[in-house]
Design a protein around this motif. Structure first.
Motif, mmCIF file in Angstrom:
data_model
loop_
_atom_site.group_PDB
_atom_site.id
_atom_site.type_symbol
_atom_site.label_atom_id
_atom_site.label_comp_id
_atom_site.label_asym_id
_atom_site.label_seq_id
_atom_site.Cartn_x
_atom_site.Cartn_y
_atom_site.Cartn_z
ATOM 1 N N GLU A 76 0.825 -0.884 -0.015
ATOM 2 C CA GLU A 76 0.009 0.206 0.070
ATOM 3 C C GLU A 76 0.545 0.844 0.095
ATOM 4 O O GLU A 76 0.691 1.989 0.750
ATOM 5 C CB GLU A 76 -0.996 -0.437 1.395
ATOM 6 C CG GLU A 76 -1.677 -0.917 1.477
ATOM 7 C CD GLU A 76 -2.970 -1.025 0.531
ATOM 8 O OE1 GLU A 76 -3.312 -0.008 -0.030
ATOM 9 O OE2 GLU A 76 -3.691 -2.075 -0.190
ATOM 10 N N LEU A 77 1.883 1.487 -0.572
ATOM 11 C CA LEU A 77 2.789 2.281 -0.832
ATOM 12 C C LEU A 77 2.565 3.276 -1.679
ATOM 13 O O LEU A 77 1.657 3.862 -2.644
ATOM 14 C CB LEU A 77 3.866 1.767 -1.318
ATOM 15 C CG LEU A 77 5.422 1.517 -0.211
ATOM 16 C CD1 LEU A 77 6.306 1.313 -1.193
ATOM 17 C CD2 LEU A 77 5.527 2.302 0.801
ATOM 18 N N PHE A 78 2.271 4.682 -1.340
ATOM 19 C CA PHE A 78 1.702 5.852 -1.695
ATOM 20 C C PHE A 78 2.502 6.820 -2.447
ATOM 21 O O PHE A 78 3.779 7.069 -1.346
ATOM 22 C CB PHE A 78 0.842 6.347 -1.247
ATOM 23 C CG PHE A 78 0.482 6.777 0.147
ATOM 24 C CD1 PHE A 78 1.013 8.373 0.647
ATOM 25 C CD2 PHE A 78 0.475 5.648 1.123
ATOM 26 C CE1 PHE A 78 1.694 8.783 2.054
ATOM 27 C CE2 PHE A 78 0.380 6.242 2.614
ATOM 28 C CZ PHE A 78 1.739 7.756 2.489
ATOM 29 N N VAL A 79 2.756 7.731 -3.182
ATOM 30 C CA VAL A 79 4.214 8.319 -3.434
ATOM 31 C C VAL A 79 3.615 9.894 -1.923
ATOM 32 O O VAL A 79 2.712 10.109 -1.933
ATOM 33 C CB VAL A 79 3.432 9.839 -4.743
ATOM 34 C CG1 VAL A 79 4.157 10.609 -5.338
ATOM 35 C CG2 VAL A 79 3.654 8.390 -5.769
ATOM 36 N N GLY A 80 5.195 10.126 -1.639
ATOM 37 C CA GLY A 80 5.125 10.858 -0.422
ATOM 38 C C GLY A 80 5.105 10.635 0.332
ATOM 39 O O GLY A 80 6.044 11.472 1.272
ATOM 40 N N GLN A 81 5.300 9.124 0.090
ATOM 41 C CA GLN A 81 5.508 8.842 2.169
ATOM 42 C C GLN A 81 6.638 8.547 1.563
ATOM 43 O O GLN A 81 7.484 8.455 1.986
ATOM 44 C CB GLN A 81 4.890 7.336 1.572
ATOM 45 C CG GLN A 81 4.592 5.966 2.989
ATOM 46 C CD GLN A 81 3.720 5.128 3.101
ATOM 47 O OE1 GLN A 81 3.756 4.567 1.526
ATOM 48 N NE2 GLN A 81 3.411 3.806 3.941
ATOM 49 N N TRP A 82 6.833 9.316 3.569
ATOM 50 C CA TRP A 82 7.764 8.946 3.797
ATOM 51 C C TRP A 82 8.151 6.909 4.796
ATOM 52 O O TRP A 82 7.759 6.161 5.387
ATOM 53 C CB TRP A 82 8.203 9.490 4.947
ATOM 54 C CG TRP A 82 8.150 11.047 4.951
ATOM 55 C CD1 TRP A 82 6.677 12.348 5.058
ATOM 56 C CD2 TRP A 82 8.900 11.684 4.427
ATOM 57 N NE1 TRP A 82 7.466 13.336 4.624
ATOM 58 C CE2 TRP A 82 8.962 13.255 3.778
ATOM 59 C CE3 TRP A 82 10.392 11.718 3.511
ATOM 60 C CZ2 TRP A 82 8.758 13.968 3.549
ATOM 61 C CZ3 TRP A 82 10.828 13.098 2.999
ATOM 62 C CH2 TRP A 82 10.741 14.033 3.260
ATOM 63 N N VAL A 83 10.169 6.814 3.987
ATOM 64 C CA VAL A 83 10.023 5.672 4.746
ATOM 65 C C VAL A 83 11.951 5.714 4.935
ATOM 66 O O VAL A 83 12.084 6.548 4.454
ATOM 67 C CB VAL A 83 10.369 4.432 3.299
ATOM 68 C CG1 VAL A 83 8.505 4.049 3.145
ATOM 69 C CG2 VAL A 83 11.389 4.692 2.093
ATOM 70 N N CYS A 84 11.845 4.719 5.667
ATOM 71 C CA CYS A 84 13.128 5.044 6.829
ATOM 72 C C CYS A 84 14.022 4.316 6.160
ATOM 73 O O CYS A 84 13.829 3.601 5.013
ATOM 74 C CB CYS A 84 13.147 4.703 8.007
ATOM 75 S SG CYS A 84 15.293 4.809 8.852
ATOM 76 N N VAL A 85 15.272 4.852 4.929
ATOM 77 C CA VAL A 85 16.284 4.336 4.775
ATOM 78 C C VAL A 85 17.966 3.893 5.788
ATOM 79 O O VAL A 85 18.424 3.670 4.668
ATOM 80 C CB VAL A 85 16.634 4.373 3.103
ATOM 81 C CG1 VAL A 85 15.509 4.142 2.742
ATOM 82 C CG2 VAL A 85 16.744 6.214 3.118
ATOM 83 N N ASP A 86 17.600 4.127 6.578
ATOM 84 C CA ASP A 86 19.389 4.338 7.141
ATOM 85 C C ASP A 86 18.925 4.607 8.492
ATOM 86 O O ASP A 86 17.682 5.296 9.514
ATOM 87 C CB ASP A 86 19.907 5.520 7.035
ATOM 88 C CG ASP A 86 21.395 5.504 7.608
ATOM 89 O OD1 ASP A 86 21.629 4.265 8.358
ATOM 90 O OD2 ASP A 86 21.900 6.426 8.169
ATOM 91 N N GLY A 87 19.096 3.510 9.688
ATOM 92 C CA GLY A 87 19.135 3.319 11.042
ATOM 93 C C GLY A 87 19.201 2.348 11.803
ATOM 94 O O GLY A 87 19.883 1.013 11.604
ATOM 95 N N THR A 88 18.809 1.680 13.011
ATOM 96 C CA THR A 88 18.990 0.666 13.387
ATOM 97 C C THR A 88 18.128 0.247 14.157
ATOM 98 O O THR A 88 16.124 0.451 13.880
ATOM 99 C CB THR A 88 19.475 1.561 15.374
ATOM 100 O OG1 THR A 88 18.992 2.580 16.059
ATOM 101 C CG2 THR A 88 21.118 1.665 14.710
ATOM 102 N N ALA A 89 17.552 -1.029 13.806
ATOM 103 C CA ALA A 89 16.620 -1.986 14.464
ATOM 104 C C ALA A 89 16.406 -2.425 15.545
ATOM 105 O O ALA A 89 17.926 -2.297 16.330
ATOM 106 C CB ALA A 89 16.570 -3.309 12.803
#
Length: 89
Positions: A76-89
């Motif tokens: 359900e991704l949508f244009v403009g949605q913020w996703v994390c691409v660097d961090g700690t899990a």
């Protein structure tokens, strides 16, 4: 009078057990809070992006991408949605 004492004793046991359960729940949440996720970099989803595409673009494994984006529904991704691409899990 003996019946009243039995009821009072039963209520006391229920209250004590409830308190023990609440303390156990609170303790487990405190101990579990040490593994917090942190996101250092986010990007906006662009038209045609998929979770796999974004993970590849930033050289992430899909497992790591999913772990730093636990609330993202990749279907359900949508244009403009913020996703994390660097961090700690």
């Amino acid at each position: 009078m003996a019946k009243g004492n039995k009821i009072a004793t039963s209520h006391n046991w229920v209250l004590m057990l409830s308190l023990l359960i609440l303390v156990s729940i609170a303790e487990s949440r405190i101990l579990g809070a040490k593994s917090t996720r942190e996101c250092d970099t986010v990007v906006g989803v662009e038209s045609g992006d998929t979770c796999f595409d974004i993970a590849q673009k930033f050289q992430l494994t899909t497992d790591f991408f999913n772990s730093i984006n636990p609330n993202i529904d990749c279907n359900e991704l949508f244009v403009g949605q913020w996703v994390c691409v660097d961090g700690t899990a």
